[in-house]
Design a protein around this motif. Structure first.
Motif, PDB file in Angstrom:
ATOM      1  N   MET A 152       3.974   8.113  -8.938  1.00 23.06           N
ATOM      2  CA  MET A 152       2.772   8.607  -8.199  1.00 23.06           C
ATOM      3  C   MET A 152       1.446   8.013  -8.785  1.00 23.06           C
ATOM      4  N   ALA A 153       1.243   7.912  -9.929  1.00 22.37           N
ATOM      5  CA  ALA A 153       0.032   7.455 -10.974  1.00 22.37           C
ATOM      6  C   ALA A 153       0.058   5.961 -10.771  1.00 22.37           C
ATOM      7  N   GLY A 154       1.119   5.275 -10.647  1.00 24.21           N
ATOM      8  CA  GLY A 154       1.250   3.751 -10.760  1.00 24.21           C
ATOM      9  C   GLY A 154       0.769   3.137  -9.369  1.00 24.21           C
ATOM     10  N   GLY A 155       1.140   3.801  -8.525  1.00 17.73           N
ATOM     11  CA  GLY A 155       0.724   3.090  -6.993  1.00 17.73           C
ATOM     12  C   GLY A 155       1.774   2.368  -6.423  1.00 17.73           C
ATOM     13  N   ASP A 156       2.748   2.153  -7.221  1.00 26.27           N
ATOM     14  CA  ASP A 156       3.990   1.265  -6.600  1.00 26.27           C
ATOM     15  C   ASP A 156       4.932   2.408  -6.164  1.00 26.27           C
ATOM     16  N   ILE A 157       4.529   3.138  -4.971  1.00 22.42           N
ATOM     17  CA  ILE A 157       5.268   4.009  -4.456  1.00 22.42           C
ATOM     18  C   ILE A 157       6.539   3.482  -3.457  1.00 22.42           C
ATOM     19  N   PRO A 158       7.784   3.904  -3.702  1.00 21.04           N
ATOM     20  CA  PRO A 158       8.814   3.695  -2.908  1.00 21.04           C
ATOM     21  C   PRO A 158       8.651   4.184  -1.400  1.00 21.04           C
ATOM     22  N   ASN A 171      -0.889  19.296  -6.614  1.00 23.18           N
ATOM     23  CA  ASN A 171      -1.825  18.906  -5.549  1.00 23.18           C
ATOM     24  C   ASN A 171      -1.249  18.377  -4.646  1.00 23.18           C
ATOM     25  N   ALA A 172      -0.177  18.680  -4.242  1.00 23.96           N
ATOM     26  CA  ALA A 172       0.613  18.185  -3.154  1.00 23.96           C
ATOM     27  C   ALA A 172       0.322  17.967  -1.758  1.00 23.96           C
ATOM     28  N   PRO A 173      -0.834  19.001  -1.277  1.00 23.85           N
ATOM     29  CA  PRO A 173      -1.448  18.756  -0.077  1.00 23.85           C
ATOM     30  C   PRO A 173      -2.481  17.404  -0.232  1.00 23.85           C
ATOM     31  N   GLN A 174      -3.029  17.177  -1.271  1.00 28.35           N
ATOM     32  CA  GLN A 174      -3.934  16.183  -1.097  1.00 28.35           C
ATOM     33  C   GLN A 174      -3.111  14.872  -1.611  1.00 28.35           C
ATOM     34  N   LEU A 175      -2.067  14.815  -2.333  1.00 31.53           N
ATOM     35  CA  LEU A 175      -1.099  13.824  -2.652  1.00 31.53           C
ATOM     36  C   LEU A 175      -0.572  13.247  -1.460  1.00 31.53           C
ATOM     37  N   LEU A 176       0.086  14.072  -0.606  1.00 33.75           N
ATOM     38  CA  LEU A 176       0.848  13.875   0.579  1.00 33.75           C
ATOM     39  C   LEU A 176      -0.252  13.273   1.344  1.00 33.75           C
ATOM     40  N   ASP A 177      -1.194  13.939   1.740  1.00 31.84           N
ATOM     41  CA  ASP A 177      -2.401  13.494   2.664  1.00 31.84           C
ATOM     42  C   ASP A 177      -2.929  11.867   2.460  1.00 31.84           C
ATOM     43  N   ALA A 178      -3.005  11.589   1.159  1.00 33.50           N
ATOM     44  CA  ALA A 178      -3.459  10.196   0.695  1.00 33.50           C
ATOM     45  C   ALA A 178      -2.415   9.152   0.617  1.00 33.50           C
ATOM     46  N   GLN A 179      -0.995   9.571   0.437  1.00 35.08           N
ATOM     47  CA  GLN A 179      -0.205   8.716  -0.013  1.00 35.08           C
ATOM     48  C   GLN A 179       1.102   8.414   1.227  1.00 35.08           C
ATOM     49  N   PHE A 180       1.215   9.536   1.896  1.00 33.73           N
ATOM     50  CA  PHE A 180       2.368   9.731   2.697  1.00 33.73           C
ATOM     51  C   PHE A 180       1.785   9.905   4.148  1.00 33.73           C
ATOM     52  N   THR A 181       2.978   9.624   4.995  1.00 33.54           N
ATOM     53  CA  THR A 181       2.756   9.589   6.575  1.00 33.54           C
ATOM     54  C   THR A 181       2.824  11.174   6.932  1.00 33.54           C
ATOM     55  N   THR A 394      12.147  14.682   2.144  1.00 32.51           N
ATOM     56  CA  THR A 394      11.714  13.280   1.785  1.00 32.51           C
ATOM     57  C   THR A 394      10.579  12.981   2.617  1.00 32.51           C
ATOM     58  N   ALA A 395       9.557  12.633   1.717  1.00 32.24           N
ATOM     59  CA  ALA A 395       8.297  12.105   2.458  1.00 32.24           C
ATOM     60  C   ALA A 395       8.176  10.552   2.508  1.00 32.24           C
ATOM     61  N   LEU A 396       7.840  10.101   3.525  1.00 32.64           N
ATOM     62  CA  LEU A 396       7.634   8.522   3.682  1.00 32.64           C
ATOM     63  C   LEU A 396       6.281   7.866   3.328  1.00 32.64           C
ATOM     64  N   LYS A 397       6.296   6.919   2.494  1.00 34.34           N
ATOM     65  CA  LYS A 397       4.957   6.366   2.237  1.00 34.34           C
ATOM     66  C   LYS A 397       4.361   5.678   3.461  1.00 34.34           C
ATOM     67  N   LYS A 398       3.114   5.966   3.623  1.00 31.85           N
ATOM     68  CA  LYS A 398       2.138   5.241   4.650  1.00 31.85           C
ATOM     69  C   LYS A 398       2.395   3.975   4.885  1.00 31.85           C
ATOM     70  N   ALA A 399       2.795   3.689   6.204  1.00 32.36           N
ATOM     71  CA  ALA A 399       3.051   2.326   6.714  1.00 32.36           C
ATOM     72  C   ALA A 399       2.966   2.193   8.132  1.00 32.36           C
ATOM     73  N   GLU A 400       3.169   0.900   8.754  1.00 31.17           N
ATOM     74  CA  GLU A 400       3.009   0.910  10.023  1.00 31.17           C
ATOM     75  C   GLU A 400       4.183   1.534  10.782  1.00 31.17           C
ATOM     76  N   GLU A 401       3.707   2.103  12.076  1.00 31.20           N
ATOM     77  CA  GLU A 401       4.492   3.081  12.694  1.00 31.20           C
ATOM     78  C   GLU A 401       5.891   2.319  12.875  1.00 31.20           C
ATOM     79  N   GLY A 402       6.070   1.269  13.409  1.00 34.39           N
ATOM     80  CA  GLY A 402       7.521   0.641  13.359  1.00 34.39           C
ATOM     81  C   GLY A 402       8.300   0.800  12.140  1.00 34.39           C
ATOM     82  N   ARG A 403       7.583   0.359  10.983  1.00 34.43           N
ATOM     83  CA  ARG A 403       8.510   0.771   9.814  1.00 34.43           C
ATOM     84  C   ARG A 403       8.949   2.197   9.484  1.00 34.43           C
TER      85      ARG A 403
END
Length: 555
Positions: A152-158, A171-181, A394-403
């Motif tokens: 999470m700290a490194g930024g290269d999130i799967p 900090n789950a709410p902030q982390l999820l809001d910032a990095q995940f869909t 299982t959370a999904l990293k932010k990406a284009e909707e098609g992805r």
């Protein structure tokens, strides 16, 4: 062996610790207690509390496949005494529902097994069936928290990341809001119909994929029952002449007295260490006295378990049982594994554990375990605390909707239900390589299957509702678990704040720890009940009133 036999996943101690500290018990955001992941990256966003909850996906059970030997429902697990024949399997994923992704999909998941071999034909076949290059980063349970924080700290999130329900970052709410869909619009309500295998997962699991009001993942289901009082029913019957079925505090006390014999090295009960305190079987004992599941509504007011009158009654009763010698004397320092050993060797007859303990195939031959059906101290209707109903999401990293839609198709496939062709493959692999079937229809997993299927952790990314079955025939154990679930299901009690978010509850509270310490001191005869009351009052002032106000904003 079914997923049900792995349902404990070794988290019991951690879950107990967080429940003791936060008192939130059910909601994932609520049990994000003194998480080891506090240093992981994410947004520095303010802890704004959402006052509207996303709609839970509409529960739509999948039909088809073999009929269970014993039926189930949204709470009670169905029983299958033997694996289905291939001819009886049905297709749960149509061609149009396959992802067919052109880019690799990466996943970060936990494992409790030795590493899978680098040459993994099971994973290769799964990729072929998905038409997706699924790259799974499998992390041992011992290293998961540290590795999660690093990733999470490194930024290269799967693309897909497993969030463990009993070890959520603070900090789950902030982390999820910032990095995940935010998946609320894609999966909430009837939108889930596009993913029928995900819609087959009970609502109770989805409720706890909501973090601060929004759906941020898909659940890895577990039965809704919280901790249960696992009991050596065979030894109780041998000692008392009847099955253990107390219906009041007095009958329970009489049972404890009847089976305890310190000179013979046998005690009715044991607890275990729980972080900095001791778990004396609080969930069972508190429920006996009508204590809320973390938080409850009493006469229209939100009341925490510490503040409920039944909590002090529970404390006094546990002390009474301790002083009478019904608890194993090593309880204050006993580990969970030691408690299981004591149940197995018969030196302890009752211990609080997860429901999967009823299906423990490592017990000595001829050993029979069951569980006490809940009851009220005064002889009235019992309650059992509803758990989080999931191991992780299982959370999904932010990406284009098609992805994102492609990845949801991957999750839908991996959630293929028992009795489906896809689910059969995911559980057993390829015939002749990962499993063999005997002439009587029994399935045996090969060495290759053992080395590859479980350690690959696909069932940590997404999974169907758990059912009761076993590769080893344990029909009596399956029947006992099913009967207990049927008896106890009507008694399930949710927390009044299930799925709600309190920033204060999501942080470690020294005041809550002080309450638990005062309880230990009182039970062990080194403190007073007045000290417990004082510690509770301090907790209410320092954090309880703030937590209550934060929850009330959402009620």
């Amino acid at each position: 062996m079914s997923a049900s036999l792995h349902a404990s996943d070794r988290p019991q101690r951690a879950v107990t610790r967080r429940r003791a500290l936060t008192g939130a018990a059910v909601g994932i955001a609520g049990i994000a207690g003194a998480g080891a992941l506090a240093g992981c990256g994410g947004s520095a966003a303010t802890e704004e509390i959402a006052t509207e909850l996303a709609a839970v996906p509409t529960y739509t059970p999948v039909t088809g496949g073999p009929t269970p030997d014993l039926p189930g429902d949204e709470n009670v697990q169905p029983v299958y005494f033997e694996a289905p024949q291939e001819a009886d399997l049905f297709t749960s994923v149509a061609e149009a529902q396959l992802p067919h992704t052109t880019d690799p999909v990466s996943a970060f998941v936990i494992s409790y097994a030795p590493p899978a071999p680098s040459s993994n034909s099971y994973l290769e076949e799964a990729r072929k069936r998905l038409d997706t290059d699924l790259e799974v980063q499998i992390v041992s349970s011992e290293n998961f928290s540290a590795k999660f924080a690093t990733v999470m700290a490194g930024g290269d999130i799967p693309d897909m990341v497993e969030f463990i329900a009993f070890d959520m970052p603070t900090n789950a709410p902030q982390l999820l809001d910032a990095q995940f869909t935010d998946l609320s619009e894609l999966l909430g309500g009837d939108a889930i119909a596009d993913y029928p295998n995900l819609a087959n997962i009970p609502s109770s699991s989805w409720e706890n994929c909501r973090v601060n009001g929004r759906i941020y993942g898909t659940p890895v289901h577990r039965p809704p029952f919280g901790s249960i009082l696992v009991t050596r029913t065979d030894l109780v019957e041998e000692l008392t002449g009847e099955a253990p079925a107390p219906s009041s505090k007095d009958e329970f006390t009489a049972l404890l007295d009847a089976v305890t014999d310190a000179k013979a090295g046998r005690w009715a009960l044991c607890g275990q260490t729980a972080g900095d305190s001791v778990d004396w079987g609080y969930d069972f004992m508190a429920a006996m006295f009508g204590v809320p599941n973390g938080w409850g509504l009493v006469d229209g007011k939100l009341v925490h378990k510490f503040e409920h009158e039944g909590y002090l009654e529970m404390a006094s009763y546990i002390k009474e049982m301790h002083d009478a010698g019904y608890y194993h004397p090593d309880t204050p320092s006993m580990s969970g594994s030691q408690a299981k050993t004591n149940i197995a060797n018969g030196s302890v007859l009752m211990h609080l554990d997860g429901i999967s303990a009823l299906l423990d195939t490592s017990l000595p031959e001829g050993t029979a375990t069951g569980a006490i059906v809940p009851f009220a101290a005064d002889g009235g209707a019992g309650i059992i605390y509803q758990g989080s109903s999931l191991f992780s999401f299982t959370a999904l990293k932010k990406a284009e909707e098609g992805r994102i839609l492609e990845q949801l198709k991957v999750l839908n496939y991996l959630a293929a239900p028992y009795g489906s062709e896809e689910g059969f493959f995911l559980q057993y692999g390829t015939k002749g390589e990962h499993f063999e079937r005997a002439g009587d229809g029994a399935i045996s997993v090969t060495d290759a299957g053992t080395a590859q299927i479980g350690p690959t952790s696909l069932n940590r990314i997404s999974a169907p509702p758990q059912i009761l079955t076993s590769a080893v025939r344990i029909d009596d154990q399956l029947r006992r678990s099913h009967a207990w679930q049927e008896d106890s299901s009507p008694m399930l009690l949710k927390s009044a704040v299930a799925g709600l978010y309190s920033p204060t509850a999501a942080k470690n509270s020294s005041a809550a720890g002080a309450v638990m310490t005062s309880l230990d001191e009182y039970i062990l005869g080194r403190g007073s009940l007045d000290a417990v009351k004082e510690a509770t009052s301090t907790w209410t002032t320092q954090s309880g009133d703030t937590i209550r106000a934060e929850y009330e904003e959402q009620l």
